[in-house]
Enzyme design. Structure first.
Site, PDB file in Angstrom:
ATOM      1  N   ASP A  68     -39.002 -98.395  70.608  1.00  0.00           N
ATOM      2  CA  ASP A  68     -38.452 -97.078  70.928  1.00  0.00           C
ATOM      3  C   ASP A  68     -39.560 -96.089  71.282  1.00  0.00           C
ATOM      4  O   ASP A  68     -40.739 -96.329  71.055  1.00  0.00           O
ATOM      5  CB  ASP A  68     -37.614 -96.542  69.764  1.00  0.00           C
ATOM      6  CG  ASP A  68     -38.309 -96.693  68.408  1.00  0.00           C
ATOM      7  OD1 ASP A  68     -39.546 -96.636  68.370  1.00  0.00           O
ATOM      8  OD2 ASP A  68     -37.616 -96.878  67.397  1.00  0.00           O
ATOM      9  N   ASN A 137     -30.619 -92.284  57.199  1.00  0.00           N
ATOM     10  CA  ASN A 137     -29.225 -92.331  57.660  1.00  0.00           C
ATOM     11  C   ASN A 137     -28.816 -93.738  58.085  1.00  0.00           C
ATOM     12  O   ASN A 137     -27.763 -93.923  58.692  1.00  0.00           O
ATOM     13  CB  ASN A 137     -29.002 -91.339  58.807  1.00  0.00           C
ATOM     14  CG  ASN A 137     -29.803 -91.697  60.053  1.00  0.00           C
ATOM     15  OD1 ASN A 137     -30.635 -92.599  60.027  1.00  0.00           O
ATOM     16  ND2 ASN A 137     -29.553 -90.986  61.141  1.00  0.00           N
ATOM     17  N   HIS A 139     -30.552 -95.825  60.162  1.00  0.00           N
ATOM     18  CA  HIS A 139     -30.957 -96.310  61.478  1.00  0.00           C
ATOM     19  C   HIS A 139     -32.072 -97.350  61.363  1.00  0.00           C
ATOM     20  O   HIS A 139     -32.846 -97.361  60.408  1.00  0.00           O
ATOM     21  CB  HIS A 139     -31.352 -95.157  62.408  1.00  0.00           C
ATOM     22  CG  HIS A 139     -32.698 -94.551  62.155  1.00  0.00           C
ATOM     23  ND1 HIS A 139     -32.877 -93.212  61.961  1.00  0.00           N
ATOM     24  CD2 HIS A 139     -33.945 -95.083  62.084  1.00  0.00           C
ATOM     25  CE1 HIS A 139     -34.160 -92.955  61.795  1.00  0.00           C
ATOM     26  NE2 HIS A 139     -34.829 -94.080  61.852  1.00  0.00           N
ATOM     27  N   GLU A 144     -29.193 -94.951  66.107  1.00  0.00           N
ATOM     28  CA  GLU A 144     -28.590 -94.009  65.168  1.00  0.00           C
ATOM     29  C   GLU A 144     -27.137 -94.394  64.874  1.00  0.00           C
ATOM     30  O   GLU A 144     -26.485 -95.072  65.672  1.00  0.00           O
ATOM     31  CB  GLU A 144     -28.631 -92.593  65.753  1.00  0.00           C
ATOM     32  CG  GLU A 144     -30.035 -92.041  65.981  1.00  0.00           C
ATOM     33  CD  GLU A 144     -30.623 -91.393  64.736  1.00  0.00           C
ATOM     34  OE1 GLU A 144     -30.370 -91.890  63.623  1.00  0.00           O
ATOM     35  OE2 GLU A 144     -31.344 -90.389  64.878  1.00  0.00           O
TER      36      GLU A 144
END
Length: 244
Positions: A68, A137, A139, A144
């Site tokens: 990423d 969260n 990810h 996401e």
């Protein structure tokens, strides 16, 4: 998927041992990297550098891939993941011979860049050994939580808590990236081996949801339950809500 619970101070050595085994098995491995706090906080990259300097690790034939990159900042920006990897690992490896592969978040045509990166991964035969962290969260990479997760590389909208808003390298909040370019689930599942590190009390709830809860796009890491060769490395604090 298998889970290992070890003391926090043993994480760096355990990950380095797994990497050493991988390179012994296949010196030409495609190695998937990760950014974030875990490699620095637990000394993972520092241990690799130390072992290379001691002659215990060598990367002459290996290739590096990052899954990423932040969108909208150039590769040489101090907050880019390319800069992160150069500072904390690549610039200090003496046996690195090939140019690392990282998505171009500053590309004029981001969709074309997604397609280029997918083709690159396919040409490489996908990643042989992927290091990952676990976001608070849920990810992984920058996949996401969402109602739908693409299979292919795509542009992801960052959750607010994951934007580098506290960085001194941005003059205003408008300059802080709101999106990333990230691999999709296909590349995750085609990685031949995954090593995910999660440690600390603040990861305990998400560890339980990801690795002992239902598989759901609302917790992207939960898909690792389906992976044929995923090793989840936890410290006791992160593992306290799961049954082993």
């Amino acid at each position: 998927m298998k889970i290992e619970v070890i003391p926090e101070e043993a994480i760096r050595s355990r990950v380095a041992d797994l990497l050493t085994e991988q390179l012994k098995h296949n010196p030409k491995s495609v190695l998937g990297m990760t950014t974030g706090s875990s490699p620095l906080k637990y000394g993972i990259y520092r241990e690799w550098i130390r072992r290379e300097q001691a002659g215990e690790l060598a990367f002459h034939e290996a290739k590096f891939v990052n899954p990423d990159e932040l969108v909208g900042i150039p590769a040489d920006h101090p907050e880019s993941y390319r800069s992160y990897m150069r500072e904390h690992l690549f610039s200090q490896l003496q046996t690195l011979r090939s140019e690392p592969h990282i998505p171009d978040g500053y590309a004029t045509d981001l969709l074309a860049e997604c397609r280029r990166f997918d083709q690159l991964l396919a040409d490489l035969g996908y990643v042989d050994w992927q290091l990952m962290g676990l976001g608070l969260n849920g990810h992984i990479a920058f996949i996401e939580p969402s109602d739908h997760i693409p299979a292919k590389t795509y542009i992801s909208q960052l959750f607010e808590e994951n934007r580098p808003t506290q960085s001194l390298h941005f003059r205003s909040e408008d300059e802080v990236p709101k999106r990333s370019i990230t691999i999709g689930l296909e590349a995750v599942m085609k990685a031949k081996s995954i090593v995910l590190v999660a440690a600390g009390e603040n990861k305990a709830d998400m560890v339980a949801r990801a690795f002992s809860g239902p598989i759901t796009t609302c917790v992207p890491a939960s898909f690792l339950q389906l992976h044929a060769n995923a090793t989840i490395i936890l410290d006791p604090a992160a593992a306290r809500r799961i049954s082993l």
